[in-house]
Structures are given as structure tokens and as C-alpha cells.
Design a protein around this motif. Structure first.
Motif, PDB file in Angstrom:
ATOM      1  N   LYS A 536      49.614  91.972 -63.270  1.00 25.00           N
ATOM      2  CA  LYS A 536      49.251  92.486 -61.949  1.00 25.00           C
ATOM      3  C   LYS A 536      49.017  91.349 -60.959  1.00 25.00           C
ATOM      4  O   LYS A 536      48.766  90.216 -61.331  1.00 25.00           O
ATOM      5  CB  LYS A 536      47.984  93.346 -62.040  1.00 25.00           C
ATOM      6  CG  LYS A 536      48.165  94.653 -62.791  1.00 25.00           C
ATOM      7  CD  LYS A 536      46.876  95.467 -62.755  1.00 25.00           C
ATOM      8  CE  LYS A 536      47.057  96.811 -63.453  1.00 25.00           C
ATOM      9  NZ  LYS A 536      45.799  97.622 -63.413  1.00 25.00           N
ATOM     10  N   LYS A 537      49.111  91.717 -59.677  1.00 23.47           N
ATOM     11  CA  LYS A 537      48.726  90.797 -58.610  1.00 23.47           C
ATOM     12  C   LYS A 537      47.400  91.275 -58.036  1.00 23.47           C
ATOM     13  O   LYS A 537      47.232  92.454 -57.711  1.00 23.47           O
ATOM     14  CB  LYS A 537      49.796  90.727 -57.509  1.00 23.47           C
ATOM     15  CG  LYS A 537      51.083  90.046 -57.964  1.00 23.47           C
ATOM     16  CD  LYS A 537      52.044  89.864 -56.805  1.00 23.47           C
ATOM     17  CE  LYS A 537      51.718  88.635 -55.980  1.00 23.47           C
ATOM     18  NZ  LYS A 537      52.001  87.373 -56.679  1.00 23.47           N
ATOM     19  N   TYR A 538      46.458  90.331 -57.908  1.00 20.82           N
ATOM     20  CA  TYR A 538      45.092  90.668 -57.524  1.00 20.82           C
ATOM     21  C   TYR A 538      44.793  90.196 -56.106  1.00 20.82           C
ATOM     22  O   TYR A 538      45.216  89.096 -55.704  1.00 20.82           O
ATOM     23  CB  TYR A 538      44.095  89.994 -58.470  1.00 20.82           C
ATOM     24  CG  TYR A 538      44.028  90.604 -59.845  1.00 20.82           C
ATOM     25  CD1 TYR A 538      42.989  91.459 -60.207  1.00 20.82           C
ATOM     26  CD2 TYR A 538      45.007  90.327 -60.789  1.00 20.82           C
ATOM     27  CE1 TYR A 538      42.915  92.010 -61.468  1.00 20.82           C
ATOM     28  CE2 TYR A 538      44.951  90.870 -62.062  1.00 20.82           C
ATOM     29  CZ  TYR A 538      43.899  91.717 -62.398  1.00 20.82           C
ATOM     30  OH  TYR A 538      43.833  92.267 -63.658  1.00 20.82           O
ATOM     31  N   PRO A 539      44.055  91.014 -55.357  1.00 18.63           N
ATOM     32  CA  PRO A 539      43.527  90.474 -54.096  1.00 18.63           C
ATOM     33  C   PRO A 539      42.596  89.310 -54.400  1.00 18.63           C
ATOM     34  O   PRO A 539      41.917  89.290 -55.432  1.00 18.63           O
ATOM     35  CB  PRO A 539      42.782  91.664 -53.483  1.00 18.63           C
ATOM     36  CG  PRO A 539      42.507  92.595 -54.622  1.00 18.63           C
ATOM     37  CD  PRO A 539      43.604  92.400 -55.609  1.00 18.63           C
ATOM     38  N   VAL A 540      42.549  88.359 -53.486  1.00 19.64           N
ATOM     39  CA  VAL A 540      41.819  87.108 -53.708  1.00 19.64           C
ATOM     40  C   VAL A 540      40.626  87.042 -52.771  1.00 19.64           C
ATOM     41  O   VAL A 540      40.731  87.392 -51.587  1.00 19.64           O
ATOM     42  CB  VAL A 540      42.738  85.891 -53.477  1.00 19.64           C
ATOM     43  CG1 VAL A 540      41.976  84.584 -53.704  1.00 19.64           C
ATOM     44  CG2 VAL A 540      43.964  85.975 -54.372  1.00 19.64           C
ATOM     45  N   ILE A 541      39.500  86.569 -53.279  1.00 21.60           N
ATOM     46  CA  ILE A 541      38.336  86.303 -52.442  1.00 21.60           C
ATOM     47  C   ILE A 541      37.992  84.824 -52.573  1.00 21.60           C
ATOM     48  O   ILE A 541      37.770  84.322 -53.681  1.00 21.60           O
ATOM     49  CB  ILE A 541      37.129  87.164 -52.842  1.00 21.60           C
ATOM     50  CG1 ILE A 541      37.441  88.647 -52.631  1.00 21.60           C
ATOM     51  CG2 ILE A 541      35.896  86.768 -52.029  1.00 21.60           C
ATOM     52  CD1 ILE A 541      36.326  89.576 -53.090  1.00 21.60           C
ATOM     53  N   VAL A 542      37.947  84.141 -51.446  1.00 22.29           N
ATOM     54  CA  VAL A 542      37.525  82.749 -51.430  1.00 22.29           C
ATOM     55  C   VAL A 542      36.011  82.714 -51.244  1.00 22.29           C
ATOM     56  O   VAL A 542      35.494  83.151 -50.216  1.00 22.29           O
ATOM     57  CB  VAL A 542      38.231  81.969 -50.302  1.00 22.29           C
ATOM     58  CG1 VAL A 542      37.707  80.531 -50.265  1.00 22.29           C
ATOM     59  CG2 VAL A 542      39.735  81.981 -50.501  1.00 22.29           C
ATOM     60  N   ARG A 622      46.802  89.053 -49.560  1.00 20.21           N
ATOM     61  CA  ARG A 622      45.552  89.827 -49.525  1.00 20.21           C
ATOM     62  C   ARG A 622      44.400  88.892 -49.923  1.00 20.21           C
ATOM     63  O   ARG A 622      43.952  88.901 -51.062  1.00 20.21           O
ATOM     64  CB  ARG A 622      45.623  91.027 -50.458  1.00 20.21           C
ATOM     65  CG  ARG A 622      46.641  92.090 -50.037  1.00 20.21           C
ATOM     66  CD  ARG A 622      46.531  93.320 -50.910  1.00 20.21           C
ATOM     67  NE  ARG A 622      46.929  93.042 -52.290  1.00 20.21           N
ATOM     68  CZ  ARG A 622      46.521  93.755 -53.350  1.00 20.21           C
ATOM     69  NH1 ARG A 622      45.675  94.761 -53.197  1.00 20.21           N
ATOM     70  NH2 ARG A 622      46.958  93.453 -54.561  1.00 20.21           N
ATOM     71  N   VAL A 623      43.975  88.107 -48.965  1.00 19.28           N
ATOM     72  CA  VAL A 623      42.928  87.123 -49.222  1.00 19.28           C
ATOM     73  C   VAL A 623      41.739  87.390 -48.305  1.00 19.28           C
ATOM     74  O   VAL A 623      41.892  87.504 -47.081  1.00 19.28           O
ATOM     75  CB  VAL A 623      43.443  85.686 -48.993  1.00 19.28           C
ATOM     76  CG1 VAL A 623      42.308  84.680 -49.227  1.00 19.28           C
ATOM     77  CG2 VAL A 623      44.618  85.381 -49.912  1.00 19.28           C
ATOM     78  N   GLY A 624      40.555  87.475 -48.897  1.00 23.27           N
ATOM     79  CA  GLY A 624      39.314  87.580 -48.147  1.00 23.27           C
ATOM     80  C   GLY A 624      38.495  86.319 -48.336  1.00 23.27           C
ATOM     81  O   GLY A 624      38.785  85.493 -49.206  1.00 23.27           O
ATOM     82  N   ILE A 625      37.449  86.158 -47.539  1.00 25.49           N
ATOM     83  CA  ILE A 625      36.611  84.962 -47.616  1.00 25.49           C
ATOM     84  C   ILE A 625      35.168  85.347 -47.364  1.00 25.49           C
ATOM     85  O   ILE A 625      34.876  86.148 -46.477  1.00 25.49           O
ATOM     86  CB  ILE A 625      37.111  83.882 -46.630  1.00 25.49           C
ATOM     87  CG1 ILE A 625      36.294  82.591 -46.767  1.00 25.49           C
ATOM     88  CG2 ILE A 625      37.111  84.394 -45.196  1.00 25.49           C
ATOM     89  CD1 ILE A 625      36.906  81.416 -46.005  1.00 25.49           C
ATOM     90  N   THR A 758      37.779  97.972 -49.451  1.00 21.72           N
ATOM     91  CA  THR A 758      38.328  98.745 -48.340  1.00 21.72           C
ATOM     92  C   THR A 758      39.476  98.007 -47.654  1.00 21.72           C
ATOM     93  O   THR A 758      40.502  98.601 -47.314  1.00 21.72           O
ATOM     94  CB  THR A 758      37.231  99.068 -47.318  1.00 21.72           C
ATOM     95  OG1 THR A 758      36.237  99.882 -47.928  1.00 21.72           O
ATOM     96  CG2 THR A 758      37.798  99.783 -46.101  1.00 21.72           C
ATOM     97  N   HIS A 759      39.319  96.706 -47.443  1.00 23.79           N
ATOM     98  CA  HIS A 759      40.260  95.964 -46.607  1.00 23.79           C
ATOM     99  C   HIS A 759      41.308  95.161 -47.373  1.00 23.79           C
ATOM    100  O   HIS A 759      42.310  94.737 -46.775  1.00 23.79           O
ATOM    101  CB  HIS A 759      39.482  95.051 -45.666  1.00 23.79           C
ATOM    102  CG  HIS A 759      38.590  95.789 -44.716  1.00 23.79           C
ATOM    103  ND1 HIS A 759      39.071  96.619 -43.726  1.00 23.79           N
ATOM    104  CD2 HIS A 759      37.223  95.849 -44.619  1.00 23.79           C
ATOM    105  CE1 HIS A 759      38.062  97.149 -43.057  1.00 23.79           C
ATOM    106  NE2 HIS A 759      36.927  96.695 -43.571  1.00 23.79           N
ATOM    107  N   LEU A 760      41.080  94.941 -48.672  1.00 19.01           N
ATOM    108  CA  LEU A 760      42.079  94.204 -49.457  1.00 19.01           C
ATOM    109  C   LEU A 760      42.772  95.064 -50.503  1.00 19.01           C
ATOM    110  O   LEU A 760      43.860  94.720 -50.962  1.00 19.01           O
ATOM    111  CB  LEU A 760      41.423  92.996 -50.148  1.00 19.01           C
ATOM    112  CG  LEU A 760      40.745  91.966 -49.242  1.00 19.01           C
ATOM    113  CD1 LEU A 760      40.145  90.838 -50.079  1.00 19.01           C
ATOM    114  CD2 LEU A 760      41.733  91.397 -48.220  1.00 19.01           C
TER     115      LEU A 760
END
Length: 764
Positions: A536-542, A622-625, A758-760
Motif C-alpha cells: 500500500k501507499k500511505y499518507p505521510v505526516i512530517v 498526500r503529505v501533512g506536517i 479527513t484531509h489526507l
């Protein structure tokens, strides 16, 4: 969960508060998140409750005293470790001293603990007398002396008026000094009499108290110093005349007056500091004379057994730090050594990289990037001591015996980790031989050291284990461990470090055997969910901090517990230490000078792209921080400056305008105003508000007296007036240490996970 904020014609402050407390009409992602781990994490104060704190070795070397709370109760008690038996036992509790009364912290003590990042109650500290038989314990605005020989506890009969803080034994153990109100007092134990040493102190002109920036930014929490013979006290007079007064109000308590604080900002008036010397038995103050226009900061004061009264003075630009020797009789100050190039315009001197110890022969041992000696004080001659400085980088000298030259230090060549070392006896003016150095720790991790050369105490943590406190003997042999009752996390972080630091850093001969980092390579870490599916491809959080003086990417388990929980919600969490962070040399750190808004973010983006290219499971689209404090600034900066990279952000307690942060921190990296105005404007988030295109959640404690709530309000106001959608969550009554409130900690991370879900989105 809060919905993105729409522009409506209501007062912004009301809008922000209402947005935080309005009930959701339907279940939200954050409400469906399993927060059982967060609850335990928060209630145990990050699984640190129940672990030994503040270990101190008794002068006879037979015992180690330390503080410890229960695993689920944040009240610190006093414990004793017996070297002969290796066993620990409780010796004193706050409840026994208070006799049923509730602990009552004065506003001054609360502020002091905030500066020290201490959230637990009970004993905040303790001090041995010169024999080690008596222990001084401040508690609830009172002072107690505990006699270890008979178990008797005596409360000192201090006077009325003003909080009692910063208590210290006299060198001979016959007296105790402290600050009450705004003056220094001495208490004679034989006569049970309190005598003022200074007079005339006020809230504006304090005596014996470290000013705000000294505590918050310099790591100096005291404002007075005993002479080695106990006959004089040197004290700081901090004149706040003309310094801006800022206020912290509690929105839930509009009937109460706001708390006041002197808060010097860039380009504004600083606190004017001078140092006085006064006889303990009474007499006139002799003021130390130095050019206070050239040196605005009194960074350190040392008055050691074999050394003169030594001042470390710092210019406001912070590219000059000089050592001075003060004449106690006349107040005349003579320069001993300059620690920085005066012509430098871009570099600063890190005060936490400097330690000063005077040895018996009159030689000063100085730490700054390497160990140095100043031979024959006054000749301004410095000489390096070789302790394999080509292989290891000394981080801190924790102890030095002025009679023998033995000591303790921490060192590493790799910012992922830190090791503990013992320096054996030797003449420090000569090169230190390898056989005089004992490496106490071998496991890859972060090992910090305290105690004495006869009884080193090492706190060790690794990527797979929480902190353990161990005691060694002078040969480096393990004596035992201080007892812990802490709950252990029921999860082991699935963290991978890049570059791979799995090899031991040093071989048995002290030579570095792991490869040094590449000059432009940012250190990073990846945390994958425990049910990770490589297909799978995962959303990323920095998970970001990114500011000076702090490393996040370290082999320390507690750094990765919340990132692991966050990853288990359906993300991959990454962390990157960019230029400006410590441990990589002065050029690496100085790269952010006047470039807060660009260089750290550029490195985060570059590091993220490298990780995404190497690991296909990371979804670069799909990257959040997320971050707090400087990390909050980085998170908001990410979605404002790089919306093509970062698709959502949670910014906690962000500095949004560097002209509104304190002088000592900000001017060090951003320069002085008005000549550096462009650098401040370039780093500010306020002008970028109109460009917001991505979801942004702003979080801030309204009682924050470090990064004031004003920062979030200014950005929120600019976003609102520009018609941008965003969310805001004020935390009423919460300070910069939001982690001290377990409910806030639990709910905030649950909300953060819901926001990013919600956003990623979910893994695909």
C-alpha cells in the motif's frame, strides 16, 4: 471535530473560542480514534512518572539521592540508593512535611517551573550540605532541612512577604541563602535568624533573581552566588525599567487581573543587568565594572573553590562572549579570554556549549567545541587538550574534580546518539591519554551523565528502551540501577533511522568505526504502522521541530511513542533534522542565520523528497506536517510556502512574527533591528496568510507566556481578513507546556489524527 472556518462578520476572538467549544453534529474521525494509548501516555507524563530524576551523589560516595514519583501520581518524593547493597528506598515524602495541607505553588514558583519545563509537583529539587548529612528541600513556598543521621525534619522560620525561591547552602553548611520577595536573605541555622543581605529590591529592580531570558534562553536559573569561603555573596541586579510589560489573561476568569511579565522583544529595551558583591555579615555592595553597552548579557557567573569570581559576558548580537575576572575588593574586571571572533557577522556563540572549571593549579578548563585550558590566568593563552577530538565531539562536561583533574563528559560524533565518558586522574594541562578515558556506555542510544568521577550516574535510553538510571564505580564497573516503578509502554516503536546508525560508534580503543555523515545529509527517521502493508501507499505526516538547539532524530524511545501511535492510525510518520539543528558543526548551524523562513523548510522538503524516492510506500502527493513551538512555525510555514508539498498542517503554539519573540533567542539567529528588518519580514508568516490554499489547524494555549497567544491571533486575523479557510483551537488556561495537562494531551493528538484522516485520507 471542527469544520474549516468560514469568513463571517463576527469578532475574531469570539469566533476562535466558539469554534473550539461548539459541539459537533455528527461523529467525527477524531471521535472514532482509539485513544487508550494516548490516555496512558498522558497520565504517566510520557511514561516518565516513576523513573528516577535529579540523581545526586553524597559527598562520601556511599549513597545517591534522587527524586521519583509514583507511576500514576505526579508528586516527586525523595529516595536513597545505597551503593553497598544496590537497593533503593523512600526516605521522605511531601505529604509527611505538609501534614495534610495541600501543596500551594506561588505564581513565582509556577513561572520558575515553567521555565525549567517541570510539570510534576512535590519536591522540585534538593541540595546536600558540605557533609552530605543534611538535605535542603524547598516545598510549597517553605524550606525544610532533613537530617539523614536521625531522620529529623526542621522547617526554617523564614520571614513574611514574598515567595522563597532558589535556596542554597553556604559552603560551610552553617547557613542557607535564598531570595524572598526581591532580595537575598541568609538564614543562620544555629541562631534560627534570617538576615537580609540585599535591600531595596522591587518588582522592577530585582536582587538575586535571574531575569526571564536568562531562565528561558540561557539556562541560568539563579541570580546569586556564594563565595567559596562563605563570606560574600555576588548577586545580580536586574533593572526592568523601560522593558515592555506583557499580560497573560485567563478568558475563563475575566474577574481576575492578568498576570504581568517583563518581555523584551527584538529591537526593544532589554533588561539592564549588573553584578554586585556584598559581605554576608553586612556592608556596602561593590559593583563589578564592565562595559554594559558592549556586553548586555550576564551569561554565567562562576565562583569556584580555586578560581576567581569569573563572569561570562555576552554582547547583544551574541557573536562575542568573553570571560572576565572580577576583583572582589574594587569591582574592577579584567578580561581573561575572548571566546568568539569579534569581526564575525554571521556566527554566534552557543552558551550551552561552554563550561568553565578552575583547577587547583590555577588553570581553567573550558569546553567549547573541544576541551581547552587557559594556563596562568590573565595571559589570555589557550591550549587544546586531545581527548580524541578528531573522533568524538564533546557535548557537555558534567563534572570536574579541581584537585585531581578527573571528570565526566558526554560525547559523540553522530547526532543520532550520545555516549558517557569518565576522565581519569591526570594533569589537565597535558594531553589526555586514551588510557585515561573510560567509555561507560556502548549501546547505541542517548546516554547522559551526572554524579562524580568516583560514582558516575548515567541515564540511558535507546530506540527500543525507555530511560534507565545506572550507577558505576571509578573503574567504569556497574554498581546498580536506581529503582524505577514506571509503567513501560506496551508498544515498541517501529522506527528506522537514516542513515543507518546500527554499527557501534566506537571500537574498544576509542576509534570511531561508523561512517561519518555526509556534509549535506539531513538525518531522518521513518515510523511505520505496526500493521504495515508494503503493497500500500500511505499518507505521510512530517513530525517537525527544525529549530536550533534541539534534535528530534535521536535513538531515544520516548521520541517515537506518539509518532508510532499516529502511524498506527493509518500513516507513515517521518522526522528530519534540517540545517540549524545541533550536532553537525558551526557551519551547519549557522546556515539558518536570518533565513528561518527558507533554509529549514528547504531541507525538510529535500529530505522528504529523498525519502519518498527511496521508499515507495510513502505517498508524496498526500503529505501533512505537524509541530509545536518552532515546530508549529515550521508546520504553518510549510503549508503557506510549499502548498505543492504539504497538503495539511497542524501548527501548535507557532511563532508567527519573530518581532514578537524574546530578544536573546531571536536576535541570535535573526540579527538586530532595525538593520535586519528585511530578514524578520521574510521570516514572518503574517504576509503569507493571503496565500493559504491548504487545510490548517492552529492550536495555542491562552496562558502561554513563552510564545504568546498573540502569535496565533495575529495569523488567524490575517487569514480571516484575507478570506482564507482555516481552523483554530484555543486551549484556555494552558501554557506552552501543554503536555502537563493529560486531558489536553490526549484530546489534542486524537484531534490531530482526525484532522489528517479527513484531509489526507486512508492508505491505498
Amino acid at each position: 471535530m471542527l469544520s474549516p472556518m468560514k469568513t463571517t462578520p463576527v469578532a475574531l476572538g469570539v469566533l476562535l473560542i466558539c469554534a473550539a467549544v461548539a459541539p459537533a453534529a455528527e461523529p467525527t474521525p477524531s471521535q472514532s480514534v482509539d485513544t487508550s494509548f494516548l490516555k496512558k501516555y498522558a497520565e504517566t507524563r510520557r511514561f516518565m512518572l516513576g523513573r528516577p530524576q535529579s540523581p545526586k551523589v553524597a559527598p562520601d560516595g556511599k549513597t545517591v539521592l534522587f527524586l521519583r514519583a509514583e507511576a500514576d501520581k505526579p508528586t516527586l518524593k525523595l529516595f536513597e540508593f545505597d551503593v553497598a547493597t544496590g537497593k533503593s528506598k523512600e526516605v521522605l515524602s511531601p505529604a509527611a512535611l505538609l501534614k495534610g495541607d495541600t501543596e500551594n505553588l506561588t505564581p513565582e514558583e509556577k513561572a520558575r517551573r515553567e521555565r525549567m519545563r517541570l510539570s510534576a509537583g512535590g519536591f522540585a529539587d534538593f541540595h546536600f550540605d558540605n557533609t552530605g548529612q543534611r538535605v535542603l528541600l524547598p516545598l510549597s513556598g517553605k524550606l525544610f532541612v532533613f537530617d539523614r543521621t536521625n531522620g529529623k525534619v526542621t522547617e526554617l522560620k523564614t520571614g513574611e512577604g514574598g515567595a522563597v525561591v532558589d535556596a542554597k547552602w553556604s559552603p560551610d553548611g552553617h547557613k542557607v541563602a535564598y531570595v524572598r520577595g526581591f532580595d537575598v536573605y541568609v538564614y543562620d541555622l544555629a541562631t534560627e535568624k534570617e538576615t537580609p543581605v540585599t535591600t531595596g529590591g522591587t518588582a522592577i529592580k530585582t536582587h538575586g533573581l535571574a531575569e526571564f531570558v536568562a531562565q528561558e534562553e540561557m539556562g541560568r536559573f539563579t541570580g546569586y552566588w556564594w563565595a567559596p569561603d562563605g563570606k560574600h555573596i555576588a548577586y545580580e541586579e536586574a533593572d526592568h525599567t523601560g522593558v515592555e510589560v506583557w499580560y497573560v489573561a485567563d478568558p475563563f476568569k475575566p474577574d481576575q487581573k492578568p498576570a504581568e511579565q517583563f518581555y523584551p522583544r527584538p529591537g526593544k529595551k532589554n533588561v539592564s543587568v549588573r553584578l554586585g558583591i556584598v559581605p554576608v555579615e553586612g556592608g556596602e555592595t561593590v559593583w563589578v565594572e564592565w562595559d554594559r553597552k558592549e556586553y548586555e548579557y550576564l551569561a554565567r557567573v562562576e565562583w569556584q573553590k580555586y578560581g576567581p569570581l569569573t563572569l561570562m559576558l555576552q554582547s547583544r548580537k551574541q557573536n562575542t562572549v568573553d570571560l572576565f575576572e572580577a576583583d572582589v575588593r574594587t569591582g574592577a574586571a579584567q578580561r581573561l579570554l575572548s571566546l568568539a571572533a569579534r569581526e564575525s557577522d554571521r556566527e554566534w556563540v552557543n552558551l550551552d556549549r561552554i563550561a568553565l572549571y578552575w583547577s587547583k593549579d590555577g588553570t581553567a578548563l573550558l569546553l567549547r567545541d573541544q576541551v581547552t585550558t587557559i594556563k596562568n590566568r590573565g595571559d589570555n593563552l589557550a591550549r587544546k587538550i586531545d581527548i580524541r577530538s578528531s573522533f568524538i565531539k564533546i557535548d557537555r562536561i558534567a563534572h570536574f574534580d579541581p584537585d585531581t583533574g578527573a571528570g565526566l563528559f558526554q560525547a559523540s560524533s553522530h547526532p543520532h546518539r550520545m555516549h558517557a565518558f569518565l576522565m581519569k586522574h591526570g594533569h589537565r594541562a597535558q594531553p589526555l591519554r586514551l588510557d585515561e578515558v573510560v567509555q561507560l556506555t556502548r549501546d547505541n542510544g542517548v546516554h547522559t551523565i551526572a554524579g562524580t568521577d568516583k560514582l558516575p550516574v548515567v541515564v540511558s535510553t535507546t530506540a527500543r528502551s525507555m530511560p534507565v538510571t545506572r550507577v558505576y564505580n571509578t573503574d567504569g564497573k556497574l554498581v546498580g540501577a536506581l529503582a524505577s516503578v514506571a509503567l513501560e509502554p506496551d508498544v515498541t516503536p517501529n522506527v528506522e533511522f537514516i542513515p543507518d546508525p546500527s554499527e557501534p560508534e566506537f571500537n574498544d580503543h576509542g576509534h570511531r568505526q561508523s561512517n561519518p555523515p555526509k556534509e549535506d545529509e539531513c538525518f531522518a527517521a521513518i515510523v511505520r504502522p505496526k500493521n504495515f502493508d508494503p503493497k500500500k501507499k500511505y499518507p505521510v505526516i512530517v513530525d517537525v521541530y527544525g529549530g536550533p538547539r534541539h534534535l528530534h532524530v535521536q535513538q531515544a524511545m520516548r521520541n517515537w511513542l506518539v509518532p508510532q501511535w499516529l502511524a498506527d492510525q493509518g500513516f507513515i510518520v517521518v522526522a528530519i533534522d534540517n540545517r540549524g539543528t545541533p550536532g553537525r558543526g558551526s557551519n551547519w548551524e549557522a546556515a539558518v542565520y536570518q533565513k528561518f523562513g527558507t533554509v529549514p523548510l528547504e531541507d525538510q522538503v529535500k529530505g522528504l523528497h529523498r525519502l519518498c524516492a527511496k521508499y515507495p510506500e510513502l505517498d508524496k502527493d498526500r503529505v501533512g506536517i505537524v509541530g509545536w513551538s518552532f515546530g508549529g512555525y515550521m508546520a504553518a510555514n510549510g503549508v503557506l510556502r510549499a502548498p505543492d508539498v504539504f497538503k495539511a498542517a497542524v501548527a501548535g503554539a507557532p511563532v508567527t512574527d519573530w518581532e514578537d519573540y524574546d530578544t536573546h533567542y531571536t536576535e541570535r539567529y535573526m540579527g538586530l533591528l532595525p538593520e535586519s528588518k528585511k530578514a524578520y519580514d521574510d521570516a514572518s508568516l503574517i504576509p503569507l496568510a493571503k496565500d493559504l490554499k491548504r487545510p490548517l489547524l492552529l492550536v495555542h494555549g491562552t496562558a502561554d507566556d513563552n510564545v504568546y497567544y498573540r502569535h496565533t491571533l495575529k495569523l488567524a486575523n490575517a487569514l480571516f481578513r484575507a478570506g482564507r479557510d482555516f481552523e483554530a483551537l484555543p486551549l484556555p488556561g494552558v501554557t506552552h507546556m501543554y503536555t502537563s495537562d493529560p486531558v489536553v494531551m490526549e484530546r489534542l493528538w486524537a484531534k490531530t489524527a482526525g484532522f489528517f484522516k479527513t484531509h489526507l485520507g486512508e492508505p491505498k
